[in-house]
Design a protein around this motif. Structure first.
Motif, PDB file in Angstrom:
ATOM      1  N   LYS A 281      11.564  36.903  24.005  1.00 39.56           N
ATOM      2  CA  LYS A 281      12.062  38.144  23.418  1.00 39.56           C
ATOM      3  C   LYS A 281      10.879  39.038  23.094  1.00 39.56           C
ATOM      4  O   LYS A 281       9.898  38.603  22.504  1.00 39.56           O
ATOM      5  N   TRP A 282      10.967  40.297  23.489  1.00 36.94           N
ATOM      6  CA  TRP A 282       9.915  41.277  23.247  1.00 36.94           C
ATOM      7  C   TRP A 282      10.158  41.951  21.906  1.00 36.94           C
ATOM      8  O   TRP A 282      11.213  42.538  21.676  1.00 36.94           O
ATOM      9  N   ASN A 283       9.176  41.852  20.990  1.00 39.55           N
ATOM     10  CA  ASN A 283       9.349  42.448  19.660  1.00 39.55           C
ATOM     11  C   ASN A 283       8.622  43.781  19.532  1.00 39.55           C
ATOM     12  O   ASN A 283       8.460  44.308  18.431  1.00 39.55           O
TER      13      ASN A 283
ATOM     14  N   GLU B 266      12.730  32.879  22.579  1.00 39.63           N
ATOM     15  CA  GLU B 266      14.044  33.259  22.075  1.00 39.63           C
ATOM     16  C   GLU B 266      14.903  32.000  22.103  1.00 39.63           C
ATOM     17  O   GLU B 266      15.584  31.702  23.074  1.00 39.63           O
TER      18      GLU B 266
ATOM     19  N   VAL C 220      19.815  37.481  27.308  1.00 35.23           N
ATOM     20  CA  VAL C 220      18.449  37.312  26.793  1.00 35.23           C
ATOM     21  C   VAL C 220      17.605  38.531  27.152  1.00 35.23           C
ATOM     22  O   VAL C 220      17.984  39.359  27.981  1.00 35.23           O
ATOM     23  N   ASP C 221      16.439  38.600  26.518  1.00 34.06           N
ATOM     24  CA  ASP C 221      15.492  39.679  26.807  1.00 34.06           C
ATOM     25  C   ASP C 221      14.762  39.455  28.123  1.00 34.06           C
ATOM     26  O   ASP C 221      14.727  40.316  28.991  1.00 34.06           O
ATOM     27  N   SER C 222      14.143  38.256  28.262  1.00 29.70           N
ATOM     28  CA  SER C 222      13.267  38.060  29.406  1.00 29.70           C
ATOM     29  C   SER C 222      13.044  36.577  29.690  1.00 29.70           C
ATOM     30  O   SER C 222      12.288  35.923  28.979  1.00 29.70           O
TER      31      SER C 222
END
Length: 214
Positions: free
Chosen positions: A137-139, A146, A160-162
């Motif tokens: 996950k990119w914050n 994640e 999911v993000d990535s």
């Protein structure tokens, strides 16, 4: 042909044939493309020894980096009319039924969520299978694991993000829409930068926990 499997290789002689053959035993009708990035070990010789009409080797002749090699795969998939591109690292092995499960999940999700651009499996360490490499996950500053509970939702896909690129099934038209992978990224962040652009363009990425690679 609905799907092209892409394996990018560089000095992967110790593992590459295990990866290739784990793809060729799938029940899905696929083509497998290995892109060799100028290996200096026997990788290319081993690849050329594979006798299967579904398998093809492209030798770049130099180490072009992952971004460039991934785009070779995107273009090959597009030219062949494949709707999906499945990317594997040279040391990844499919668990039984992995690709079939990812494809079924992708089709089921697309019936309700047209933005689906990628489906990734559960990625386990071969030597320590209890260890899961979670999607990231990119914050805004960095990528962090994640972690999702792996019990209870085992048969459901989670947005999911990535995920990492190895084992991920991508929609070719989604990758084409954003211009593919950034070729100025050699190894690190190649996949995650692409995923950031997919999400910025309105696409979504998913994790199918019940499909596995090692």
């Amino acid at each position: 042909m609905e799907m092209l499997i892409l394996i990018v290789c560089y000095n992967g002689a110790k593992t590459i044939l295990n990866t290739v053959y784990s793809c060729l035993i799938t029940a899905k009708p696929v083509s497998v493309l290995a892109v060799d990035n100028g290996s200096t070990d026997p990788t290319l010789t081993l690849l050329k020894s594979v006798q299967d009409n579904r398998f093809e080797v492209v030798s770049m002749g130099y180490n072009s980096g992952l971004g460039t090699a991934f785009n070779v795969g995107i273009n090959a998939a597009h030219d062949r009319g494949a709707k999906w591109l499945y990317i594997l690292d040279q040391d990844s092995v499919l668990a039984a039924g992995c690709l079939e499960k990812l494809f079924r999940t992708a089709q089921d999700l697309l019936k309700h969520i047209p933005s689906v651009s990628a489906i990734s499996p559960t990625v386990r360490c071969r030597d320590f299978p209890e260890i899961i490499h979670y999607p990231l996950k990119w914050n805004g500053k960095q990528l962090l694991p994640e972690i999702h509970e792996t019990r209870g939702l085992i048969s459901e896909a989670v947005q999911v993000d990535s995920p990492i690129s190895s084992g991920t099934l991508y929609r070719v038209d989604a990758l084409k829409t954003i211009g593919g992978f950034n070729e100025s990224y050699f190894i690190d962040f190649v996949d995650h930068e692409c995923h950031l652009r997919l999400r910025k363009a309105g696409f979504t990425l998913w994790w199918e926990k019940n499909a596995e690679i090692f």
